[in-house]
Design a protein around this motif. Structure first.
Motif, PDB file in Angstrom:
ATOM      1  N   THR A  76     -17.039 -69.364-123.365  1.00 54.19           N
ATOM      2  CA  THR A  76     -17.853 -70.552-123.632  1.00 54.19           C
ATOM      3  C   THR A  76     -17.013 -71.818-123.492  1.00 54.19           C
ATOM      4  O   THR A  76     -15.796 -71.786-123.609  1.00 54.19           O
ATOM      5  N   ASP A  80     -21.612 -77.143-123.398  1.00 54.13           N
ATOM      6  CA  ASP A  80     -22.199 -76.611-122.165  1.00 54.13           C
ATOM      7  C   ASP A  80     -23.690 -76.411-122.394  1.00 54.13           C
ATOM      8  O   ASP A  80     -24.091 -75.565-123.186  1.00 54.13           O
ATOM      9  N   THR A  82     -25.805 -75.476-120.039  1.00 57.23           N
ATOM     10  CA  THR A  82     -26.330 -74.469-119.124  1.00 57.23           C
ATOM     11  C   THR A  82     -26.008 -73.050-119.557  1.00 57.23           C
ATOM     12  O   THR A  82     -26.700 -72.122-119.172  1.00 57.23           O
ATOM     13  N   ASN A  84     -23.442 -71.551-118.478  1.00 53.04           N
ATOM     14  CA  ASN A  84     -22.799 -70.937-117.317  1.00 53.04           C
ATOM     15  C   ASN A  84     -21.301 -71.214-117.199  1.00 53.04           C
ATOM     16  O   ASN A  84     -20.643 -70.643-116.344  1.00 53.04           O
ATOM     17  N   TYR A  85     -20.769 -72.103-118.027  1.00 48.84           N
ATOM     18  CA  TYR A  85     -19.361 -72.460-117.910  1.00 48.84           C
ATOM     19  C   TYR A  85     -18.468 -71.469-118.648  1.00 48.84           C
ATOM     20  O   TYR A  85     -18.803 -71.006-119.741  1.00 48.84           O
ATOM     21  N   ARG A  86     -17.315 -71.159-118.046  1.00 52.93           N
ATOM     22  CA  ARG A  86     -16.285 -70.324-118.642  1.00 52.93           C
ATOM     23  C   ARG A  86     -14.969 -71.080-118.481  1.00 52.93           C
ATOM     24  O   ARG A  86     -14.796 -71.856-117.535  1.00 52.93           O
ATOM     25  N   SER A 110     -21.199 -62.855-113.228  1.00 53.07           N
ATOM     26  CA  SER A 110     -22.404 -63.275-112.507  1.00 53.07           C
ATOM     27  C   SER A 110     -22.053 -64.426-111.574  1.00 53.07           C
ATOM     28  O   SER A 110     -21.162 -65.231-111.872  1.00 53.07           O
ATOM     29  N   ASP A 112     -23.800 -66.904-111.159  1.00 54.78           N
ATOM     30  CA  ASP A 112     -24.301 -68.141-111.761  1.00 54.78           C
ATOM     31  C   ASP A 112     -23.223 -68.860-112.563  1.00 54.78           C
ATOM     32  O   ASP A 112     -23.387 -70.023-112.926  1.00 54.78           O
ATOM     33  N   GLU A 113     -22.134 -68.181-112.838  1.00 48.96           N
ATOM     34  CA  GLU A 113     -21.075 -68.756-113.668  1.00 48.96           C
ATOM     35  C   GLU A 113     -20.265 -69.799-112.901  1.00 48.96           C
ATOM     36  O   GLU A 113     -20.138 -69.734-111.679  1.00 48.96           O
ATOM     37  N   HIS A 115     -16.438 -71.298-113.382  1.00 48.78           N
ATOM     38  CA  HIS A 115     -15.200 -71.105-114.132  1.00 48.78           C
ATOM     39  C   HIS A 115     -14.275 -72.299-113.945  1.00 48.78           C
ATOM     40  O   HIS A 115     -14.030 -72.737-112.814  1.00 48.78           O
ATOM     41  N   LYS A 129     -16.682 -71.562-108.232  1.00 49.25           N
ATOM     42  CA  LYS A 129     -18.117 -71.274-108.281  1.00 49.25           C
ATOM     43  C   LYS A 129     -18.530 -70.617-106.976  1.00 49.25           C
ATOM     44  O   LYS A 129     -17.863 -70.769-105.946  1.00 49.25           O
TER      45      LYS A 129
END
Length: 174
Positions: A76, A80, A82, A84-86, A110, A112-113, A115, A129
């Motif tokens: 996380t 964020d 969405t 989707n953020y790492r 995924s 969709d992530e 990073h 991405k």
């Protein structure tokens, strides 16, 4: 006889329309009472599986890529919206963009992530991405505190940009 049939039909129609519109507002909660318990058990199992890939610390989960790049991973990022953020952090001399495909193969769950890889040694933030089978690896100057706010990620000056074909590993742009 016709009046009785008509009365029954109108009564049935009235009953059907009440049911279709939700009827009285005494709607009851139809969620499974065990759902929260199941979700908690799934989260615990996922946490156990994640911990087997590395060790958990206050900063995140420690992981090492096959190339030897050591990372501290957080699933996380604060603020964020969405989901989707790492965020990964490293103190390596290796630029994360140089092992972007290996990172993708080992760290993404995924496509969709998105990073963010913060390299403390090089003072950079790399954005990884995926779209249409292509891995975008953009490296930015690190901006103080951006790891603490998704809205600030990748706000520094862009330093490098790579486009990698995931099926061939070929770098298309650099």
């Amino acid at each position: 006889m016709k009046k009785r049939v008509l009365a029954w039909m109108l009564g049935g129609l009235l009953l059907l329309s009440l049911c279709a519109c939700g009827g009285p507002s005494d709607a009851q909660d139809t969620t499974d009472p065990n759902q929260d318990e199941k979700t908690q058990q799934d989260s615990e199992q996922e946490g156990t599986q994640s911990a087997s890939n590395g060790t958990e610390s206050d900063e995140g989960e420690s992981r090492t890529l096959p190339s030897g790049l050591a990372l501290s991973f957080s699933p996380t990022v604060p603020n964020d919206t969405t989901g989707n953020y790492r965020l990964s952090t490293t103190s390596s001399d290796t630029a994360p963009a140089d092992c972007a495909q290996e990172y993708y193969e080992n760290m993404f769950k995924s496509d969709d992530e998105i990073h963010a890889v913060w390299n403390k040694t090089q003072n950079t933030m790399t954005c990884l991405k995926v779209s249409s089978g292509l891995l975008f690896a953009d490296t930015y100057e690190y901006v103080d505190g951006e790891e603490n706010d998704a809205a600030l990620l990748f706000s520094g000056r862009i330093l490098d940009s790579k486009l990698i074909n995931l099926s061939t590993g070929e770098v298309l742009e650099s």
